[in-house]
Design an enzyme around this catalytic site. Structure first.
Site, PDB file in Angstrom:
ATOM      1  N   GLU A   1       0.827  -1.203   0.000  1.00 44.65           N
ATOM      2  CA  GLU A   1       0.000   0.000   0.000  1.00 44.65           C
ATOM      3  C   GLU A   1       0.859   1.250   0.000  1.00 44.65           C
ATOM      4  OE1 GLU A   1      -2.577  -0.198   3.363  1.00 44.65           O
ATOM      5  OE2 GLU A   1      -3.013  -2.299   2.990  1.00 44.65           O
TER       6      GLU A   1
ATOM      7  N   CYS B   1       3.129  -6.131  16.445  1.00 42.45           N
ATOM      8  CA  CYS B   1       2.398  -5.239  17.360  1.00 42.45           C
ATOM      9  C   CYS B   1       0.935  -5.691  17.389  1.00 42.45           C
ATOM     10  CB  CYS B   1       2.512  -3.793  16.900  1.00 42.45           C
ATOM     11  SG  CYS B   1       4.213  -3.224  16.784  1.00 42.45           S
TER      12      CYS B   1
ATOM     13  N   CYS C   1      -2.649   1.414   8.523  1.00 42.27           N
ATOM     14  CA  CYS C   1      -1.580   0.477   8.226  1.00 42.27           C
ATOM     15  C   CYS C   1      -2.013  -0.951   7.830  1.00 42.27           C
ATOM     16  CB  CYS C   1      -0.786   0.435   9.535  1.00 42.27           C
ATOM     17  SG  CYS C   1       0.868  -0.067   9.409  1.00 42.27           S
TER      18      CYS C   1
ATOM     19  N   CYS D   1       4.869  -7.668   8.226  1.00 44.13           N
ATOM     20  CA  CYS D   1       5.814  -7.132   9.209  1.00 44.13           C
ATOM     21  C   CYS D   1       6.078  -8.191  10.269  1.00 44.13           C
ATOM     22  CB  CYS D   1       5.246  -5.874   9.854  1.00 44.13           C
ATOM     23  SG  CYS D   1       6.393  -5.109  11.030  1.00 44.13           S
TER      24      CYS D   1
ATOM     25  N   CYS E   1       2.804   8.243   2.011  1.00 45.27           N
ATOM     26  CA  CYS E   1       3.158   7.226   3.002  1.00 45.27           C
ATOM     27  C   CYS E   1       3.527   5.942   2.254  1.00 45.27           C
ATOM     28  CB  CYS E   1       1.953   7.017   3.914  1.00 45.27           C
ATOM     29  SG  CYS E   1       2.196   5.735   5.128  1.00 45.27           S
TER      30      CYS E   1
ATOM     31  N   HIS F   1       3.739   4.419  21.948  1.00 43.69           N
ATOM     32  CA  HIS F   1       2.475   3.736  22.273  1.00 43.69           C
ATOM     33  C   HIS F   1       2.360   3.242  23.708  1.00 43.69           C
ATOM     34  CE1 HIS F   1       2.219   4.158  18.059  1.00 43.69           C
ATOM     35  NE2 HIS F   1       2.569   2.957  17.684  1.00 43.69           N
TER      36      HIS F   1
ATOM     37  N   CYS G   1      -1.975  -3.905  15.133  1.00 45.20           N
ATOM     38  CA  CYS G   1      -1.678  -3.477  13.761  1.00 45.20           C
ATOM     39  C   CYS G   1      -2.042  -4.538  12.731  1.00 45.20           C
ATOM     40  CB  CYS G   1      -0.195  -3.141  13.671  1.00 45.20           C
ATOM     41  SG  CYS G   1       0.348  -2.778  11.998  1.00 45.20           S
TER      42      CYS G   1
ATOM     43  N   GLY H   1       5.192  -2.529   7.186  1.00 41.50           N
ATOM     44  CA  GLY H   1       6.553  -2.983   7.449  1.00 41.50           C
ATOM     45  C   GLY H   1       7.308  -2.141   8.454  1.00 41.50           C
ATOM     46  N   GLU H   2       8.377  -2.722   8.973  1.00 39.83           N
ATOM     47  CA  GLU H   2       9.281  -1.997   9.878  1.00 39.83           C
ATOM     48  C   GLU H   2      10.498  -1.572   9.047  1.00 39.83           C
ATOM     49  OE1 GLU H   2       9.700  -0.629  12.957  1.00 39.83           O
ATOM     50  OE2 GLU H   2      11.661  -0.210  12.096  1.00 39.83           O
TER      51      GLU H   2
HETATM   52  N1  SAH Z   1       6.667  -0.106  11.506  1.00 41.92           N
HETATM   53  C1  SAH Z   1       6.809   1.291  11.665  1.00 41.92           C
HETATM   54  C2  SAH Z   1       6.158   2.092  10.564  1.00 41.92           C
HETATM   55  C3  SAH Z   1       4.854   1.586  10.035  1.00 41.92           C
HETATM   56  S1  SAH Z   1       3.498   1.630  11.168  1.00 41.92           S
HETATM   57  C4  SAH Z   1       6.270   1.718  13.013  1.00 41.92           C
HETATM   58  O1  SAH Z   1       5.664   0.915  13.687  1.00 41.92           O
HETATM   59  O2  SAH Z   1       6.531   2.853  13.374  1.00 41.92           O
HETATM   60  C5  SAH Z   1       3.114   3.369  11.114  1.00 41.92           C
HETATM   61  C6  SAH Z   1       2.334   3.878  12.301  1.00 41.92           C
HETATM   62  O3  SAH Z   1       0.964   3.418  12.235  1.00 41.92           O
HETATM   63  C7  SAH Z   1       2.897   3.386  13.628  1.00 41.92           C
HETATM   64  O4  SAH Z   1       2.986   4.436  14.553  1.00 41.92           O
HETATM   65  C8  SAH Z   1       1.870   2.377  14.019  1.00 41.92           C
HETATM   66  O5  SAH Z   1       1.925   2.126  15.346  1.00 41.92           O
HETATM   67  C9  SAH Z   1       0.585   3.001  13.520  1.00 41.92           C
HETATM   68  N2  SAH Z   1      -0.557   2.101  13.481  1.00 41.92           N
HETATM   69  C10 SAH Z   1      -0.575   0.787  13.204  1.00 41.92           C
HETATM   70  N3  SAH Z   1      -1.829   0.287  13.296  1.00 41.92           N
HETATM   71  C11 SAH Z   1      -2.631   1.318  13.631  1.00 41.92           C
HETATM   72  C12 SAH Z   1      -4.039   1.453  13.884  1.00 41.92           C
HETATM   73  N4  SAH Z   1      -4.845   0.420  13.788  1.00 41.92           N
HETATM   74  N5  SAH Z   1      -4.515   2.680  14.225  1.00 41.92           N
HETATM   75  C13 SAH Z   1      -3.688   3.756  14.295  1.00 41.92           C
HETATM   76  N6  SAH Z   1      -2.349   3.689  14.067  1.00 41.92           N
HETATM   77  C14 SAH Z   1      -1.832   2.488  13.743  1.00 41.92           C
HETATM   78 FE1  SF4 Z   2       4.259  -2.772  14.531  1.00 38.00          FE
HETATM   79 FE2  SF4 Z   2       4.782  -0.935  12.608  1.00 38.00          FE
HETATM   80 FE3  SF4 Z   2       5.070  -3.573  12.127  1.00 38.00          FE
HETATM   81 FE4  SF4 Z   2       2.631  -2.579  12.431  1.00 38.00          FE
HETATM   82  S1  SF4 Z   2       4.056  -2.072  10.800  1.00 38.00           S
HETATM   83  S2  SF4 Z   2       3.435  -4.486  13.335  1.00 38.00           S
HETATM   84  S3  SF4 Z   2       3.001  -0.992  13.952  1.00 38.00           S
HETATM   85  S4  SF4 Z   2       6.237  -2.356  13.593  1.00 38.00           S
END
Ligand code: SAH
Ligand code: SF4
Length: 373
Positions: free
Chosen positions: A96, A128, A355, A124, A117, A238, A131, A181-182
């Protein structure tokens, strides 16, 4: 976890690597900048448009490199200001890319500021709990060319809607590496891609206009601090205590706050830039005033900006966002102590912009009705 396509994407080549390949093929040194100029400034849509290259060279390029490693399969525009591109890669993986428009007074939406973005992996590995991207784990890393090509897809789309005044301009203002992704888990491809996007011979996007968001991989944050180019950093916090953070972010067990925060400080000091702390507000998990007070201390200590994001519901996950009143209390507590804070007004909810959600839905549809929900 790499995918090796039959031909590597041309958008993964730097000036130096392309020059080396062309030299091997017996081409003069000026060919590499010519090819890159066609790709990034003139936005050629096919090899045959590169009219100042000999036909034989164009054929060699087409045989050697992939011109389009991704195909646009779905473009959903939300009622607010977000535009979501679902892209299919050569191995049918889905990623995406989101265009987020910031409405400006007196300017039509098409001409407003645009932040793009981008994704860096398919899925990933960080897991988390809140996510959608991490639900099915990591499928594979994206190559540098696949990362860069997301911006090419955006440019192609935006160039038509808002013709550029000058050809050297990118068709957007900022890049945030906050898609699937991270990013720091795919460090080398990320850095190569950002180098190409940043370079004068590439898309020419200033480093200050590129933000990398990480869940907190400490060694890579320290490595990034030592890079000569100063990209911006956002850290997904978070949770303001280990206890709360590790409930929702398994990465915290490996890199707890006492390791993470000094690494973030080192980055901020090295580049003399404010780091952003991202904090999703999840009801009953991290939205207490105690968490707000601890977040305030952390942010104050790091001179960091705090970006609060009301949780975006994900199908199949139990979490919810707090009420508006509760969100506001959390904000107020931070503001009282002079912390720089924004409460993100949600963008793109109606098109599954959170995400990884659009990909998840499409993969489920592909699996068909017999697949488990
Ligand atoms: N992996 C990296 C970047 C991608 S996630 C990271 O975790 O920072 C980008 C952002 O979207 C992160 O801050 C993540 O915690 C947030 N995010 C993921 N799922 C979400 C959700 N359901 N609602 C709001 N933010 C979310
Ligand atoms: Fe966590 Fe970012 Fe990976 Fe989602 S994309 S699982 S928020 S590290």
């Amino acid at each position: 976890m790499k995918f090796t396509p039959p031909r590597p994407p041309i958008h993964g080549e730097t000036l130096a690597s392309l020059a080396a390949r062309l030299a091997e093929a017996g081409e003069p040194a000026y060919r590499a900048p010519q090819v890159l100029d066609w790709l990034y400034k003139k936005r050629a849509a096919a090899w045959d448009q590169m009219t100042n290259l000999p036909k034989a060279l164009r054929t060699w390029l087409a045989d050697t490199f992939d011109f389009d490693p991704s195909t646009l399969v779905l473009n959903r525009q939300s009622e607010d200001v977000t535009d979501k591109l679902l892209l299919e890669l050569r191995d049918r993986s889905l990623i995406e890319t989101v265009i987020i428009r910031a409405p400006q007074d007196g300017v039509g939406l098409d001409h407003s500021r645009k932040t793009i973005c981008i994704s860096t992996q398919v899925g990933c590995a960080m897991g988390c709990r809140f996510c959608a991207s991490g639900l099915a784990g990591l499928k594979r890393d994206l190559s540098a060319g696949e990362i860069v090509h997301q911006l090419i897809q955006v440019c192609r789309r935006e160039d038509v809607r808002t013709p550029r005044a000058r050809t050297e301009l990118a068709s957007f203002d900022n890049i945030v590496v906050m898609g699937m992704g991270e990013p720091l888990h795919n460090y080398d491809s990320l850095l190569r891609a950002l180098t190409i996007l940043n370079a004068g011979w590439g898309l020419g996007v200033g480093a200050r206009r590129i933000t990398i968001s990480t869940s907190g991989l400490v060694p890579q944050i320290r490595r990034l601090a030592d890079e000569p180019v100063g990209f911006r950093l956002a850290v997904s916090l978070h949770g303001a205590t280990n206890e709360v953070r590790e409930q929702i972010m398994p990465v915290n067990r490996r890199w707890p706050l006492e390791e993470l925060l000094p690494a973030v400080r080192a980055f901020a000091e090295k580049h003399g830039r404010m780091v952003t702390l991202e904090f999703i507000l999840i009801e009953g998990v991290n939205d207490t005033l105690d968490q707000a007070a601890k977040l305030r201390d952390i942010a104050g200590d790091l001179h960091a900006h705090v970006n609060l994001i009301p949780y975006n519901a994900v199908e199949g996950l139990p979490w919810r966002r707090p009420s508006l009143a509760r969100q506001q209390k959390f904000v107020s507590l931070l503001q009282e102590r002079g912390v720089s804070v924004t409460l993100r007004r949600e963008k793109g909810h109606d098109i599954d912009a959170a995400c990884g959600q659009l990909r998840l839905k499409t993969e489920k549809e592909r699996e068909g009705p017999t697949a488990p929900a």
